[in-house]
Design an enzyme around this catalytic site. Structure first.
Site, PDB file in Angstrom:
ATOM      1  N   GLU A 158     -25.306 -95.373 -12.690  1.00 25.87           N
ATOM      2  CA  GLU A 158     -25.210 -94.081 -12.527  1.00 25.87           C
ATOM      3  C   GLU A 158     -24.719 -93.464 -11.071  1.00 25.87           C
ATOM      4  OE1 GLU A 158     -25.579 -92.140 -15.339  1.00 25.87           O
ATOM      5  OE2 GLU A 158     -26.913 -93.516 -16.426  1.00 25.87           O
TER       6      GLU A 158
HETATM    7  C1  LIG Z   1     -26.898-103.368 -15.362  1.00 23.93           C
HETATM    8  C2  LIG Z   1     -25.730-102.729 -15.424  1.00 23.93           C
HETATM    9  C3  LIG Z   1     -25.582-101.818 -16.283  1.00 23.93           C
HETATM   10  C4  LIG Z   1     -24.500-100.851 -16.487  1.00 23.93           C
HETATM   11  N1  LIG Z   1     -24.040-100.006 -17.309  1.00 23.93           N
HETATM   12  C5  LIG Z   1     -22.996 -99.321 -17.379  1.00 23.93           C
HETATM   13  C6  LIG Z   1     -22.545 -98.595 -18.354  1.00 23.93           C
HETATM   14  O1  LIG Z   1     -23.256 -98.673 -19.429  1.00 23.93           O
HETATM   15  N2  LIG Z   1     -21.370 -98.225 -18.354  1.00 23.93           N
HETATM   16  C7  LIG Z   1     -20.370 -98.096 -17.274  1.00 23.93           C
HETATM   17  O2  LIG Z   1     -19.454 -97.535 -17.386  1.00 23.93           O
HETATM   18  N3  LIG Z   1     -20.572 -98.904 -16.441  1.00 23.93           N
HETATM   19  C8  LIG Z   1     -22.021 -99.472 -16.188  1.00 23.93           C
HETATM   20  N4  LIG Z   1     -22.406-100.106 -15.152  1.00 23.93           N
HETATM   21  C9  LIG Z   1     -21.671-100.340 -14.157  1.00 23.93           C
HETATM   22  C10 LIG Z   1     -22.082 -99.356 -12.494  1.00 23.93           C
HETATM   23  O3  LIG Z   1     -22.042 -98.115 -13.065  1.00 23.93           O
HETATM   24  C11 LIG Z   1     -21.241 -99.881 -11.526  1.00 23.93           C
HETATM   25  O4  LIG Z   1     -21.858-101.269 -11.169  1.00 23.93           O
HETATM   26  C12 LIG Z   1     -21.494 -99.062 -10.413  1.00 23.93           C
HETATM   27  O5  LIG Z   1     -20.796 -97.750 -10.474  1.00 23.93           O
HETATM   28  C13 LIG Z   1     -21.185 -99.791  -9.053  1.00 23.93           C
HETATM   29  O6  LIG Z   1     -19.778-100.073  -9.261  1.00 23.93           O
HETATM   30  P1  LIG Z   1     -19.229-101.680  -8.912  1.00 23.93           P
HETATM   31  O7  LIG Z   1     -20.548-102.508  -9.333  1.00 23.93           O
HETATM   32  O8  LIG Z   1     -17.846-101.661  -9.040  1.00 23.93           O
HETATM   33  O9  LIG Z   1     -19.487-101.808  -7.181  1.00 23.93           O
HETATM   34  P2  LIG Z   1     -18.345-101.224  -6.053  1.00 23.93           P
HETATM   35  O10 LIG Z   1     -17.901 -99.849  -6.527  1.00 23.93           O
HETATM   36  O11 LIG Z   1     -17.483-102.386  -5.896  1.00 23.93           O
HETATM   37  O12 LIG Z   1     -19.361-100.965  -4.997  1.00 23.93           O
HETATM   38  C14 LIG Z   1     -19.831-102.172  -3.845  1.00 23.93           C
HETATM   39  C15 LIG Z   1     -20.563-101.508  -2.845  1.00 23.93           C
HETATM   40  O13 LIG Z   1     -19.718-100.863  -2.077  1.00 23.93           O
HETATM   41  C16 LIG Z   1     -19.999 -99.306  -1.967  1.00 23.93           C
HETATM   42  N5  LIG Z   1     -19.041 -98.432  -1.818  1.00 23.93           N
HETATM   43  C17 LIG Z   1     -18.148 -98.435  -3.050  1.00 23.93           C
HETATM   44  N6  LIG Z   1     -17.195 -97.485  -2.852  1.00 23.93           N
HETATM   45  C18 LIG Z   1     -17.539 -96.689  -1.778  1.00 23.93           C
HETATM   46  C19 LIG Z   1     -17.230 -95.752  -0.823  1.00 23.93           C
HETATM   47  N7  LIG Z   1     -16.024 -95.088  -1.220  1.00 23.93           N
HETATM   48  N8  LIG Z   1     -17.684 -95.391   0.349  1.00 23.93           N
HETATM   49  C20 LIG Z   1     -18.838 -96.287   0.593  1.00 23.93           C
HETATM   50  N9  LIG Z   1     -19.230 -97.200  -0.054  1.00 23.93           N
HETATM   51  C21 LIG Z   1     -18.867 -97.470  -1.097  1.00 23.93           C
HETATM   52  C22 LIG Z   1     -21.122 -99.082  -3.158  1.00 23.93           C
HETATM   53  O14 LIG Z   1     -22.109 -98.172  -2.783  1.00 23.93           O
HETATM   54  C23 LIG Z   1     -21.615-100.553  -3.178  1.00 23.93           C
HETATM   55  O15 LIG Z   1     -22.676-100.612  -2.262  1.00 23.93           O
HETATM   56  C24 LIG Z   1     -23.511-100.996 -15.260  1.00 23.93           C
HETATM   57  C25 LIG Z   1     -23.879-101.848 -14.099  1.00 23.93           C
HETATM   58  C26 LIG Z   1     -25.101-102.778 -14.228  1.00 23.93           C
HETATM   59  C27 LIG Z   1     -25.127-103.723 -13.155  1.00 23.93           C
END
Ligand SMILES: Cc1cc2nc3c(=O)[nH]c(=O)nc-3n(C[C@H](O)[C@H](O)[C@H](O)COP(=O)(O)OP(=O)(O)OC[C@H]3O[C@@H](n4cnc5c(N)ncnc54)[C@H](O)[C@@H]3O)c2cc1C
Length: 603
Positions: free
Chosen positions: A411
């Site tokens: 979220e």
């Molecule tokens: C168990 C699970 C269930 C999920 N369910 C859903 C679902 O139902 N539907 C769906 O669409 N998604 C879902 N997700 C995805 C989830 O919303 C994302 O994992 C989350 O939004 C983070 O994206 P990412 O994993 O690509 O991390 P990244 O975006 O790669 O982030 C990695 C790190 O970098 C930081 N970061 C990234 N961008 C910035 C920025 N601009 N400035 C500063 N810091 C930054 C982040 O805070 C984090 O610490 C789920 C994830 C998990 C693990």
């Protein structure tokens, strides 16, 4: 129902809490639940105690079918349609009741909490909020009853926090009758058993993605990856979803072309506050289990609950849970009242709901961050109270800790939500929706003036705490105001400052919510009935002042120098100064003695 009818004068706009004083009688508290809401709470609790809690072990065994079965039972009880209007087969209840169901259904298993949140929040809500009449008639009644389940497919391997950068494509067919969707989504909750996906894809080279309702039909180019092997929420289905020229009728476009990013973000606003709700009962249950254990476990010939080190933990855990409840239900009722006001002003139900939640997007982000971090700490201390047994998978703390960890990631990560909370507030100020400029100027003038040496009268209950909150708001205005002035449109590039400002904002909202709840209850039920709640409000505020002092100093040092820096540091000292410092050890004793005596979370 609120104890006071809200109108545009006594219902603050989203984010306005930072510049306006809220009266205790204007906040909604869990003690204001109607009889109907209490009945709903009790029946959800009873359902979870009967159907989920006793099966905790099975939820650790990757039993996805069990989660699906629980969801189906929740559907039979009407719990999946609490927020859905009656005309589409739901119960049509208000936002507070929706939060309440989310709160109590989520406490025993993170797998159920995630499946419930993904289905009711981001899986169903976008259709009720943005769907056409036909879409709503076709899909919502099935989703509201649990005949069908929903999922939300936004994230892609290359598009996580940067959600609008997805590569999934939607190509219009030559006859203009359908879109052909191709792409890869990942981390999709409920993917293994859902009937519909809300899929976000890009049409041509559009700047923004577009939303679609896609039925889950494997014969239509939809395939799933294996279940992800996760740290926690072991029985929540999480898979990759592959779309290969999946045909979606044009009438299944959700909202307008290019509106998908807005839909995705608004769905997440609702998801965020509900995620906060979902982190409340987990804390209550962890605290209850921890104190039961502490009362039973004998070391050095006495129960470990008699040790100050354990009392400290129980007091802090209970305080955070109380504060989180206070702030979550305060915001939920503000949303409900804003929706009611919009309906009164002639908005359609759909528009009222949409704008009502959007108005409080700042509070939704604040709550998401605060509650997800509190439940993490709560489960961590739960393990510590259990000692070696806490580390064992045979005791309830181990899985609670692993399940809680995800709430800081999905979220919108807590980093993204921190930056959003301040970013949205600055945007609201620029649009003239919240006047930050004049109050910030007033603080700047005050910094240049001579401080008052009068001794205020703090004899009234919580009056010093409320004065402290007013001063902490000045700290936020001083820090955020100066940073905005210094960096202008480049503020968002200065993430460390934004994060510091967000921490200040979060602490103020949380501390104020608890103080106002306690004040309201002390006035109506008597001060002597609120002894521990007063202590919790004071304890939380004490920590908030410390956090705010550290964060503000860090920010001030990063963007100012010379006389300006000295003036701000002096202002910080003035705005964080207690007249009467609380005795923290005594406060913790008062709180923990109650928890220990009741052998449960009693507030
Ligand atoms: C168990 C699970 C269930 C999920 N369910 C859903 C679902 O139902 N539907 C769906 O669409 N998604 C879902 N997700 C995805 C989830 O919303 C994302 O994992 C989350 O939004 C983070 O994206 P990412 O994993 O690509 O991390 P990244 O975006 O790669 O982030 C990695 C790190 O970098 C930081 N970061 C990234 N961008 C910035 C920025 N601009 N400035 C500063 N810091 C930054 C982040 O805070 C984090 O610490 C789920 C994830 C998990 C693990």
């Amino acid at each position: 129902m609120s104890t006071t009818e809200k109108n545009n004068d006594n219902l603050l706009r989203g984010g306005q809490f930072i510049v306006k004083e809220t009266k205790a009688e204007d906040v909604f508290t869990p003690e204001d639940f109607t009889e109907e809401q209490k009945m709903m709470r009790d029946s959800v609790k009873e359902f979870v105690d009967r159907e989920v809690w006793p099966l905790k072990e099975r939820f650790e065994q990757h039993d996805y079918a069990l989660t699906e079965e629980i969801m189906r039972k929740a559907g039979e009880m009407g719990l999946l349609g609490v927020a859905v209007p009656e005309e589409y087969g739901g119960l049509g209840m208000g936002f507070v009741t929706t939060m309440l169901v989310c709160d109590y259904i989520s406490g025993a298993s993170g797998s159920v909490a995630t499946a419930f949140g993904a289905h009711t929040g981001i899986g169903t809500m976008p259709i009720t909020l943005y769907g056409t009449e036909e879409q709503k008639k076709k899909y919502v009644p099935k989703l509201a009853t649990g005949e069908w389940f929903g999922a939300y497919a936004l994230t892609e391997p290359g598009a996580g926090s940067d959600a609008n950068s997805g590569k999934t494509k939607a190509v219009l067919s030559e006859d203009g009758k359908y879109y052909s969707i191709s792409g890869q989504k990942m981390w999709i909750s409920n993917a293994g058993f859902c009937n519909t996906f809300i899929v976000f894809a890009r049409i041509e080279d559009d700047k923004n993605i577009t939303g679609f309702i896609v039925e889950n039909d494997p014969s239509n180019g939809i395939s799933l990856g294996e279940e992800e092997k996760k740290l926690g929420i072991h029985s929540s289905s999480t898979r990759q979803v592959f779309f290969s020229e999946t045909k979606v009728p044009v009438e299944n476009m959700l909202g307008e072309r290019g509106e998908g990013f807005k839909i995705a973000m608004n769905a997440l606003n609702v998801g965020r506050i509900k995620l906060a709700g979902a982190g409340l009962d987990g804390q209550r249950r962890v605290i209850s289990k921890a104190v039961e254990y502490a009362n039973e476990r004998i070391q050095f010939d006495v129960p470990i609950s008699s040790f100050g080190a354990i009392k400290l933990k129980l007091a802090e855990m209970a305080t955070n849970a109380y504060v989180d409840e206070s702030a979550s239900y305060r915001a939920a009722k503000d949303i409900e009242d804003r929706i009611a006001l919009r309906l009164k002003a002639g908005n359609s139900h759909q528009e009222a709901e949409l704008k009502g939640v959007e108005e409080y997007a700042i509070e939704c982000s604040i709550l998401k961050v605060a509650v997800s971090e509190d439940i993490q700490n709560c489960t961590d201390e739960g393990i510590q109270i259990y000692g070696g047994m806490g580390y064992s998978a045979d005791a309830p703390m181990e899985s609670a800790w692993r399940d809680a960890r995800i709430t800081r990631i999905y979220e919108g990560t807590n980093e993204i939500n921190r930056m959003l909370s301040v970013g949205m507030l600055v945007k609201k100020a620029m649009k003239g929706h919240v006047d930050l400029l004049n109050p910030a100027q007033a603080v700047a003038d005050e910094l240049m003036g001579i401080p008052s040496f009068d001794t205020p009268d703090y004899s009234e209950l919580l009056s010093e705490e409320k004065a402290m909150i007013a001063k902490l708001k000045k700290v936020f205005l001083m820090v955020a105001g100066s940073a905005a002035q210094k960096y202008g449109t480049e503020l968002e590039e200065h993430q460390q400052t934004l994060i510091a400002a967000a921490d200040i904002l979060i602490e103020i909202y949380m501390a104020e919510s608890a103080i106002l709840r306690t004040e309201k209850n002390a006035k109506r039920f008597g001060e002597d009935t609120q002894k521990e709640q007063i202590a919790m409000s004071q304890l939380y505020l004490y920590h908030a002042v410390d956090i705010i002092t550290v964060k503000a100093k860090e920010a001030i040092l990063s963007f100012s120098e010379g006389d300006e820096q000295r003036a701000m540091l002096m202002g910080l000292k003035r705005f964080t100064k207690y007249q009467n410092m609380p005795n923290i050890a005594e406060l913790r004793k008062t709180i923990s003695n109650k928890v220990i005596a009741e052998n449960t979370y009693p507030f």
